[in-house]
Design an enzyme around this catalytic site. Structure first.
Site, mmCIF file in Angstrom:
data_model
loop_
_atom_site.group_PDB
_atom_site.id
_atom_site.type_symbol
_atom_site.label_atom_id
_atom_site.label_comp_id
_atom_site.label_asym_id
_atom_site.label_seq_id
_atom_site.Cartn_x
_atom_site.Cartn_y
_atom_site.Cartn_z
ATOM 1 C CE1 TYR A 179 22.938 7.787 -8.042
ATOM 2 C CE2 TYR A 179 23.955 6.739 -9.935
ATOM 3 C CZ TYR A 179 23.052 6.706 -8.896
ATOM 4 O OH TYR A 179 22.290 5.599 -8.694
ATOM 5 C CD GLN A 216 19.023 7.026 -16.795
ATOM 6 O OE1 GLN A 216 18.299 6.360 -17.520
ATOM 7 N NE2 GLN A 216 18.706 7.316 -15.545
ATOM 8 C CE LYS A 235 20.731 -1.069 -17.208
ATOM 9 N NZ LYS A 235 21.739 -0.018 -17.166
ATOM 10 N N GLY A 294 28.593 12.398 -12.305
ATOM 11 C CA GLY A 294 27.680 11.302 -12.610
ATOM 12 C C GLY A 294 26.231 11.769 -12.671
ATOM 13 C CG ASN A 311 38.447 -4.125 -14.172
ATOM 14 O OD1 ASN A 311 37.873 -3.270 -13.507
ATOM 15 N ND2 ASN A 311 38.069 -5.398 -14.171
ATOM 16 N N GLY A 328 29.403 -3.062 -16.126
ATOM 17 C CA GLY A 328 28.323 -2.719 -17.050
ATOM 18 C C GLY A 328 28.440 -1.308 -17.596
ATOM 19 C CB THR A 378 17.547 -0.673 -13.838
ATOM 20 O OG1 THR A 378 18.807 -0.588 -13.194
ATOM 21 C CG2 THR A 378 16.475 -0.988 -12.821
ATOM 22 C CD GLN A 400 -2.984 -0.033 2.434
ATOM 23 O OE1 GLN A 400 -2.634 0.477 3.487
ATOM 24 N NE2 GLN A 400 -3.968 -0.884 2.342
ATOM 25 C CG ASN A 438 18.835 2.437 -20.756
ATOM 26 O OD1 ASN A 438 18.675 2.582 -21.968
ATOM 27 N ND2 ASN A 438 19.081 3.443 -19.953
ATOM 28 C CG ASP A 475 22.455 3.064 -19.173
ATOM 29 O OD1 ASP A 475 21.805 3.933 -18.573
ATOM 30 O OD2 ASP A 475 22.312 1.841 -18.962
HETATM 31 P P1 NAP Z 1 29.777 -3.288 -12.000
HETATM 32 O O1 NAP Z 1 29.320 -3.910 -13.255
HETATM 33 O O2 NAP Z 1 29.581 -3.998 -10.720
HETATM 34 O O3 NAP Z 1 31.354 -2.954 -12.145
HETATM 35 C C1 NAP Z 1 32.060 -2.409 -11.076
HETATM 36 C C2 NAP Z 1 33.490 -2.100 -11.514
HETATM 37 O O4 NAP Z 1 34.134 -1.485 -10.405
HETATM 38 C C3 NAP Z 1 34.298 -3.317 -11.878
HETATM 39 O O5 NAP Z 1 35.185 -2.997 -12.916
HETATM 40 C C4 NAP Z 1 35.072 -3.600 -10.593
HETATM 41 O O6 NAP Z 1 36.287 -4.248 -10.807
HETATM 42 C C5 NAP Z 1 35.325 -2.209 -10.098
HETATM 43 N N1 NAP Z 1 35.547 -2.168 -8.668
HETATM 44 C C6 NAP Z 1 34.646 -2.399 -7.683
HETATM 45 N N2 NAP Z 1 35.224 -2.262 -6.478
HETATM 46 C C7 NAP Z 1 36.522 -1.968 -6.704
HETATM 47 C C8 NAP Z 1 37.636 -1.723 -5.865
HETATM 48 N N3 NAP Z 1 37.516 -1.768 -4.543
HETATM 49 N N4 NAP Z 1 38.825 -1.438 -6.429
HETATM 50 C C9 NAP Z 1 38.953 -1.378 -7.760
HETATM 51 N N5 NAP Z 1 37.943 -1.620 -8.625
HETATM 52 C C10 NAP Z 1 36.736 -1.903 -8.099
HETATM 53 O O7 NAP Z 1 29.105 -1.857 -11.791
HETATM 54 P P2 NAP Z 1 28.525 -0.874 -12.910
HETATM 55 O O8 NAP Z 1 27.087 -1.169 -13.103
HETATM 56 O O9 NAP Z 1 29.401 -0.870 -14.081
HETATM 57 O O10 NAP Z 1 28.594 0.516 -12.130
HETATM 58 C C11 NAP Z 1 29.839 1.149 -11.889
HETATM 59 C C12 NAP Z 1 29.628 2.513 -11.291
HETATM 60 O O11 NAP Z 1 28.931 3.348 -12.202
HETATM 61 C C13 NAP Z 1 28.758 2.479 -10.035
HETATM 62 O O12 NAP Z 1 29.570 2.519 -8.915
HETATM 63 C C14 NAP Z 1 27.909 3.737 -10.113
HETATM 64 O O13 NAP Z 1 28.332 4.694 -9.183
HETATM 65 C C15 NAP Z 1 28.122 4.259 -11.501
HETATM 66 N N6 NAP Z 1 26.835 4.414 -12.223
HETATM 67 C C16 NAP Z 1 26.509 5.666 -12.612
HETATM 68 C C17 NAP Z 1 25.320 5.870 -13.282
HETATM 69 C C18 NAP Z 1 24.960 7.267 -13.696
HETATM 70 O O14 NAP Z 1 23.918 7.453 -14.336
HETATM 71 N N7 NAP Z 1 25.744 8.248 -13.362
HETATM 72 C C19 NAP Z 1 24.482 4.806 -13.576
HETATM 73 C C20 NAP Z 1 24.870 3.526 -13.173
HETATM 74 C C21 NAP Z 1 26.057 3.349 -12.496
HETATM 75 P P3 NAP Z 1 36.410 -5.850 -10.914
HETATM 76 O O15 NAP Z 1 36.044 -6.215 -12.323
HETATM 77 O O16 NAP Z 1 37.796 -6.129 -10.568
HETATM 78 O O17 NAP Z 1 35.413 -6.416 -9.907
#
Ligand code: NAP
Length: 505
Positions: free
Chosen positions: A448, A476, A295, A469, A385, A365, A291, A207, A318, A334
């Site tokens: 962001y 988007q 996707k 961000g 990475n 992603g 989302t 609700q 998306n 995106d």
């Molecule tokens: P994801 O698929 O989970 O990828 C996360 C990435 O961050 C991977 O490359 C990961 O490396 C790396 N990572 C995570 N923790 C780390 C650490 N402690 N040290 C070094 N590298 C690290 O996430 P995603 O969906 O791509 O999102 C990534 C970021 O984009 C989010 O944090 C979010 O803030 C931002 N985002 C922004 C928007 C926007 O509209 N502005 C929208 C969506 C997301 P590994 O491959 O080694 O795990």
């Protein structure tokens, strides 16, 4: 069939004492309710005749009296004769409506003021249509069916019940997946929908609060012709998209509403909902934001041939647009959002990225969407990475270079884009770069929350152009709005909503 009366916004009152319930009636009226449901089963003691008289005399809104037994999800665990006596007393004292469970069997309550109800907390009854037909054939003036929703398609089944029944009907799919059965009740022409006095005062799962339904969803504006859009995800409860898109619809005066759609992971649940929407053109469904984790399912469902080229390359959609001829289109706003935020800050067209060196930090992603777009427009991309294999695989797919995080020491790019979660709330003291190399001129942090990350503060100190961000986030949503409405998105309104939400987190 005669035109249906306006759908009532009913506020259930779940107070434990009659004085509190009386006071809550005035609050419900002030918040825009048309009717109150007096849930006698929530009172700590069964009400006396005096209590009932005081509650019903001069009630400021239409009244529905309910005393739900525990077997039907309520709190009354006294004897059935006593329960029915209370309902009779309420009817004699002038309650506008009495909710009577079908299981109670025949009574001599006035049928023209009876809402005959059925509740199923296990799920959507397999025999929903027969069950509804049974209620519809009874002497009671109003039908009510409520059942637990497995997915939002169950809400569409509830709409079918409202539309098919001869009599005014309330049909609700309970729980978070069924929330649209509540929000869109007025569009469908239901007898009523229930909205809580405040968050935490719900009488059933899913609700919304009165303020949410009147403010966020603009209840007063909803009608049969209202266009519907929504966001599919799991989880979806914390998505900012309903606030952004509904504010944009309000600002542009469009007859449209945007709702959250909780769909469990997997292609089958996604497909079930989309199929169900397409079978019901009267919903006027126009668009979907998609989302995590759907996707890729969206791309497969729409079909790559109906998706933009980069969405196909990225492997993710998306944004789904329902075209007037019934076909679907898939887009990925995106990548466009990110690339346009970058280009705008740099004062160049997308083609102006050609030949420029870009360091993309991360290989998830968001990184994938950016790498696809950057390479498409001719940028020279290096992916850094933590998990090197993952970065290398992405680089191989899009024909660019990759390195591990230690490679950042030799970074030689004009543009740096952070696509990792480093620096994101609550770890705001972290940054993917310890220092900004002199060659770097532009830094874009896709994180962001917070808006101003440690990386961006360092970049600003180093004299770089900074892109937040938030701009990507707004872009988007704006891209989706424009795809669905053909109108220019009110970006300032959308940005204000995002900033307002973020400063409250
Ligand atoms: P994801 O698929 O989970 O990828 C996360 C990435 O961050 C991977 O490359 C990961 O490396 C790396 N990572 C995570 N923790 C780390 C650490 N402690 N040290 C070094 N590298 C690290 O996430 P995603 O969906 O791509 O999102 C990534 C970021 O984009 C989010 O944090 C979010 O803030 C931002 N985002 C922004 C928007 C926007 O509209 N502005 C929208 C969506 C997301 P590994 O491959 O080694 O795990």
């Amino acid at each position: 069939m005669p035109p249906r009366p306006q759908t009532k916004l009913i506020c259930p009152l779940v107070c434990s004492d009659p004085a509190g319930m009386k006071a809550a009636m005035a609050d419900a009226k002030a918040l825009g309710a048309d009717a109150v449901e007096l849930r006698l089963d929530y009172l700590a003691q069964p009400p006396t005749a005096e209590d009932l008289r005081a509650l019903l005399a001069d009630a400021p809104l239409e009244t529905i009296v309910t005393c739900r037994p525990t077997a039907e999800g309520g709190r009354f665990d006294g004897d059935e004769a006593g329960r029915l006596a209370l309902l009779h007393q309420a009817a004699e004292l002038g309650a506008d409506w009495i909710d009577l469970e079908q299981a109670a069997g025949p009574t001599d309550l006035p049928p023209d003021r009876t809402i005959l109800s059925r509740h199923d907390f296990a799920g959507c009854p397999a025999d929903l249509d027969e069950l509804a037909a049974g209620l519809d054939a009874s002497p009671a003036a109003v039908n009510k069916v409520a059942f637990a929703a497995a997915g939002p398609e169950d809400a569409l089944r509830a709409f079918d019940v409202v539309r098919r029944c001869r009599k005014p009907t309330i049909a609700l799919a309970m729980g978070e997946p069924g929330v649209i059965s509540r929000v869109l009740a007025r569009k469908i022409g239901a007898f009523g929908t229930f909205a809580a006095l405040s968050a935490g005062a719900e009488s059933a799962p899913g609700q919304p609060a009165l303020e949410e339904i009147t403010g966020l969803y603009r209840w007063e504006r909803l009608g049969a012709q209202t266009t519907v859009c929504g966001v599919i995800g799991c989880p979806v409860g914390h998505s900012m998209s309903p606030a952004i898109h509904n504010a944009a619809f309000a600002a542009t005066g469009l007859d449209a509403v945007y709702v959250p759609l909780l769909i469990q992971p997997g292609e089958e649940p996604f497909r079930r909902f989309l199929d169900a929407v397409r079978q019901r053109p009267w919903l006027n469904w126009r668009g979907l934001s998609v989302t995590i984790p759907h996707k890729e399912n969206a791309l497969r469902y729409v079909g790559p041939e109906h998706c933009d080229e980069l969405a196909r390359k990225i492997g993710a959609v998306n944004t789904i647009t329902f075209e007037p001829d019934g076909t679907l289109r898939g887009d990925n706003t995106d990548y466009a959002a990110a690339i346009d935020a970058l280009c705008e800050a740099m004062g160049v067209a997308r083609t102006g990225l050609s030949g420029r060196g870009v360091a993309v930090l991360g290989a998830g992603g968001v990184s994938r969407a950016l790498v696809a777009a950057l390479t498409h427009y001719g940028a020279r991309v290096t992916i850094y990475n933590r998990t090197v294999d993952r970065g290398e695989a992405l680089a191989a797919e899009f024909g660019c270079s990759a390195a591990g995080r230690e490679g950042l020491a030799d970074l030689a790019a004009e543009i740096v884009i952070n696509c990792t979660s480093l620096g994101m709330h609550p770890h705001v003291d972290r940054s993917p770069l310890e220092a900004i190399a002199p060659c770097v001129k532009v830094v874009f942090d896709t994180v962001y929350n917070p808006i101003d990350t440690l990386l961006l503060r360092r970049a600003r100190q180093a004299g770089c152009t900074c892109v937040t961000g938030v701009e990507m986030f707004v872009n988007q949503a704006a891209g989706q709005f424009e795809a669905w409405t053909g109108h220019q998105a009110p970006r300032d309104v959308m940005r204000e909503v995002v900033l307002g939400r973020l400063t409250r987190i």
